[in-house]
Design a protein around this motif. Sequence first.
Motif, PDB file in Angstrom:
ATOM      1  N   ILE A  65      35.625  35.390  45.170  1.00 58.84           N
ATOM      2  CA  ILE A  65      35.314  36.569  46.103  1.00 58.84           C
ATOM      3  C   ILE A  65      34.678  37.571  46.051  1.00 58.84           C
ATOM      4  O   ILE A  65      34.800  38.238  45.810  1.00 58.84           O
ATOM      5  N   LEU A  66      33.528  37.446  47.034  1.00 59.48           N
ATOM      6  CA  LEU A  66      33.177  39.322  47.452  1.00 59.48           C
ATOM      7  C   LEU A  66      33.150  39.763  48.483  1.00 59.48           C
ATOM      8  O   LEU A  66      33.061  38.843  49.592  1.00 59.48           O
ATOM      9  N   GLU A  67      33.137  40.929  48.689  1.00 60.53           N
ATOM     10  CA  GLU A  67      33.130  41.406  49.992  1.00 60.53           C
ATOM     11  C   GLU A  67      32.549  42.506  50.390  1.00 60.53           C
ATOM     12  O   GLU A  67      32.102  43.451  48.487  1.00 60.53           O
ATOM     13  N   SER A  68      31.763  43.315  50.886  1.00 61.73           N
ATOM     14  CA  SER A  68      31.916  44.453  51.243  1.00 61.73           C
ATOM     15  C   SER A  68      32.444  45.813  52.012  1.00 61.73           C
ATOM     16  O   SER A  68      33.107  45.086  52.570  1.00 61.73           O
ATOM     17  N   ASN A  69      31.505  46.985  51.524  1.00 57.73           N
ATOM     18  CA  ASN A  69      31.828  48.063  52.659  1.00 57.73           C
ATOM     19  C   ASN A  69      31.088  48.182  53.340  1.00 57.73           C
ATOM     20  O   ASN A  69      31.458  49.487  54.165  1.00 57.73           O
ATOM     21  N   THR A  70      29.888  47.218  53.812  1.00 55.01           N
ATOM     22  CA  THR A  70      29.769  47.083  54.763  1.00 55.01           C
ATOM     23  C   THR A  70      29.585  45.630  56.184  1.00 55.01           C
ATOM     24  O   THR A  70      30.000  45.055  55.353  1.00 55.01           O
ATOM     25  N   THR A  71      29.906  45.826  57.580  1.00 57.84           N
ATOM     26  CA  THR A  71      29.510  44.405  57.507  1.00 57.84           C
ATOM     27  C   THR A  71      28.453  43.719  57.890  1.00 57.84           C
ATOM     28  O   THR A  71      27.286  44.743  57.219  1.00 57.84           O
ATOM     29  N   PHE A  72      28.577  42.890  58.315  1.00 57.42           N
ATOM     30  CA  PHE A  72      26.578  42.414  58.279  1.00 57.42           C
ATOM     31  C   PHE A  72      25.669  43.294  59.290  1.00 57.42           C
ATOM     32  O   PHE A  72      24.454  43.023  59.144  1.00 57.42           O
ATOM     33  N   THR A  73      26.460  43.899  60.267  1.00 59.26           N
ATOM     34  CA  THR A  73      25.813  44.639  61.012  1.00 59.26           C
ATOM     35  C   THR A  73      25.860  46.134  61.134  1.00 59.26           C
ATOM     36  O   THR A  73      25.174  46.846  61.785  1.00 59.26           O
ATOM     37  N   GLY A  74      25.673  46.855  59.399  1.00 58.64           N
ATOM     38  CA  GLY A  74      25.119  47.671  58.741  1.00 58.64           C
ATOM     39  C   GLY A  74      26.937  49.034  59.469  1.00 58.64           C
ATOM     40  O   GLY A  74      26.524  49.986  58.960  1.00 58.64           O
ATOM     41  N   ILE A  75      27.840  48.335  60.041  1.00 61.11           N
ATOM     42  CA  ILE A  75      29.095  49.176  60.058  1.00 61.11           C
ATOM     43  C   ILE A  75      29.695  49.246  58.585  1.00 61.11           C
ATOM     44  O   ILE A  75      30.889  48.125  58.406  1.00 61.11           O
ATOM     45  N   PRO A  76      30.421  50.464  58.428  1.00 61.91           N
ATOM     46  CA  PRO A  76      31.818  51.252  56.973  1.00 61.91           C
ATOM     47  C   PRO A  76      32.672  49.878  58.024  1.00 61.91           C
ATOM     48  O   PRO A  76      33.294  50.071  59.170  1.00 61.91           O
ATOM     49  N   LYS A  77      32.847  49.729  56.683  1.00 59.74           N
ATOM     50  CA  LYS A  77      34.048  48.799  56.540  1.00 59.74           C
ATOM     51  C   LYS A  77      35.600  48.348  55.212  1.00 59.74           C
ATOM     52  O   LYS A  77      34.212  49.531  54.766  1.00 59.74           O
ATOM     53  N   PRO A  78      36.278  48.600  55.331  1.00 63.65           N
ATOM     54  CA  PRO A  78      37.391  49.134  54.746  1.00 63.65           C
ATOM     55  C   PRO A  78      37.316  47.608  53.704  1.00 63.65           C
ATOM     56  O   PRO A  78      36.792  46.359  53.724  1.00 63.65           O
ATOM     57  N   LEU A  79      37.962  48.150  52.598  1.00 64.69           N
ATOM     58  CA  LEU A  79      37.354  46.471  51.600  1.00 64.69           C
ATOM     59  C   LEU A  79      39.473  46.097  51.812  1.00 64.69           C
ATOM     60  O   LEU A  79      40.399  46.273  50.749  1.00 64.69           O
ATOM     61  N   PHE A  80      39.532  45.533  52.189  1.00 67.40           N
ATOM     62  CA  PHE A  80      40.072  44.639  53.213  1.00 67.40           C
ATOM     63  C   PHE A  80      41.286  44.468  52.019  1.00 67.40           C
ATOM     64  O   PHE A  80      42.904  44.021  51.789  1.00 67.40           O
ATOM     65  N   PHE A  81      40.677  42.986  50.907  1.00 68.49           N
ATOM     66  CA  PHE A  81      41.248  41.918  50.390  1.00 68.49           C
ATOM     67  C   PHE A  81      41.580  43.182  49.269  1.00 68.49           C
ATOM     68  O   PHE A  81      43.075  43.540  48.272  1.00 68.49           O
ATOM     69  N   ALA A  82      40.847  44.111  48.379  1.00 69.02           N
ATOM     70  CA  ALA A  82      41.151  45.141  47.297  1.00 69.02           C
ATOM     71  C   ALA A  82      42.222  45.971  48.058  1.00 69.02           C
ATOM     72  O   ALA A  82      42.692  46.275  46.848  1.00 69.02           O
ATOM     73  N   SER A  83      42.150  46.163  49.046  1.00 73.13           N
ATOM     74  CA  SER A  83      43.414  46.966  49.493  1.00 73.13           C
ATOM     75  C   SER A  83      44.930  46.547  50.117  1.00 73.13           C
ATOM     76  O   SER A  83      46.117  47.005  49.396  1.00 73.13           O
ATOM     77  N   ASN A  84      45.032  45.281  49.067  1.00 73.72           N
ATOM     78  CA  ASN A  84      46.147  44.315  49.863  1.00 73.72           C
ATOM     79  C   ASN A  84      46.076  42.957  48.808  1.00 73.72           C
ATOM     80  O   ASN A  84      46.946  42.142  48.950  1.00 73.72           O
ATOM     81  N   ARG A  85      45.088  43.716  47.278  1.00 66.50           N
ATOM     82  CA  ARG A  85      45.367  42.488  46.453  1.00 66.50           C
ATOM     83  C   ARG A  85      47.301  41.941  46.094  1.00 66.50           C
ATOM     84  O   ARG A  85      46.741  41.357  45.419  1.00 66.50           O
ATOM     85  N   ASP A  86      48.019  43.530  46.463  1.00 67.73           N
ATOM     86  CA  ASP A  86      49.290  42.999  45.863  1.00 67.73           C
ATOM     87  C   ASP A  86      49.986  41.729  46.406  1.00 67.73           C
ATOM     88  O   ASP A  86      51.031  40.774  46.288  1.00 67.73           O
ATOM     89  N   ARG A  87      49.518  41.532  47.742  1.00 69.18           N
ATOM     90  CA  ARG A  87      49.472  40.028  49.063  1.00 69.18           C
ATOM     91  C   ARG A  87      48.895  38.838  47.752  1.00 69.18           C
ATOM     92  O   ARG A  87      49.663  38.190  47.681  1.00 69.18           O
ATOM     93  N   PHE A  88      48.145  39.320  46.705  1.00 70.91           N
ATOM     94  CA  PHE A  88      47.694  37.773  45.925  1.00 70.91           C
ATOM     95  C   PHE A  88      47.964  37.962  44.759  1.00 70.91           C
ATOM     96  O   PHE A  88      47.633  37.580  43.815  1.00 70.91           O
TER      97      PHE A  88
END
Length: 363
Positions: free
Chosen positions: A115-138
């Motif tokens: 799984i790869l996630e980015s700190n920005t959206t494809f449109t260049g908007i900063p975004k949280p690392l949703f998976f990294a911050s919810n890793r306990d769920r997995f």
Amino acid sequence: MAIRPLRHTSRLPPRKFLFVILLILVPVCVIGILTHGQKLTYLFRPLWDHPPRPFIHLPHYYAENVSMDHLCRLHGWSLRSEPRLIFDGIIFSNELDLLEIRWRELNPYVSKFVILESNTTFTGIPKPLFFASNRDRFAFADEKVVHDVFPGEIATRGSRNDPFALERRQRIAMDGLVRLSGISYGDVLIMSDADEIPSPDTLKLLQWCDGLPPVMHLELRNYMYSFEFPVDYSSWRATAHIYGPQTRYRHSRQTDHLFSDAGWHCSFCFRRIQEIVFKMTAYSHADRVSQKDFLNYSRIQRLICQGDDLFDMLPEEYTFKELIKKMGPIPHSASAVHLPAYLIQNADKFRFLLPRGCLRTPE
């Protein structure tokens, strides 16, 4: 008897009349094209565009309590002496609920979740690392997870980010992450988005059968907002690869082979309206948000329950017959069979994905 003089009605000369008509029509047409240009483009698509070459549909045989040997032979394949390893590779945005369903459903068959996630959206908007911050769920799959962060590009004022270019760069980065996961030639690599979920019976065949094509697109049943709104079987971008030296991570057409009815694609299937708004402004087609009220929460909620299009767009079809057939809202379905088992087992938790569950929480 007196002869009455003929009455002359005042009429504009033909040229002046035509000029007045053009003076009215041209601005109206220009305004109409600027306002509804995208709709007009899609409306007349059958006139200016041609469908891609057709796929070769591979039949899909499966039933409970039927041996893998029999199922492999039905496909024209043979049974392996031992199962292949399966690696599931996705680029992740914010689809946490669907990721949980996906990994719970596929966990018995997958060796590594890449799984790869980015700190920005494809449109260049900063975004949280949703998976990294919810890793306990997995945590149930933690020992199988190979995770990395792609450093994105933040759009600056006046700059023009190409979302498709950034998306391509992330897919190239996935090639390196897949190699780091420990994959070997001959293993299976699934390439799909998080909301494109192959079915367990598809993975069983990929595990146990010899003789299947080195690359197959996976035909997924297409849903919008939840499994209450089945659209069609037009989702084909997910692929299964027998990994080799030429394998590259892509989300585009790579072969003519399409494995029939191979899983589910649930687009915009979020629990919260806030998550839907995020995707509308974050993904590669964010330019479809052509009006400010498109992101209005009450509007989005109403359209979800109606099964109408969030972007007020016409269907993307290549024939007028299909275009007319798909106009209007998606018909509701009361069926909840042939869906991911984990979803049904946890129906209370995922009620928003099932029939009569269209209401969303705002945030």
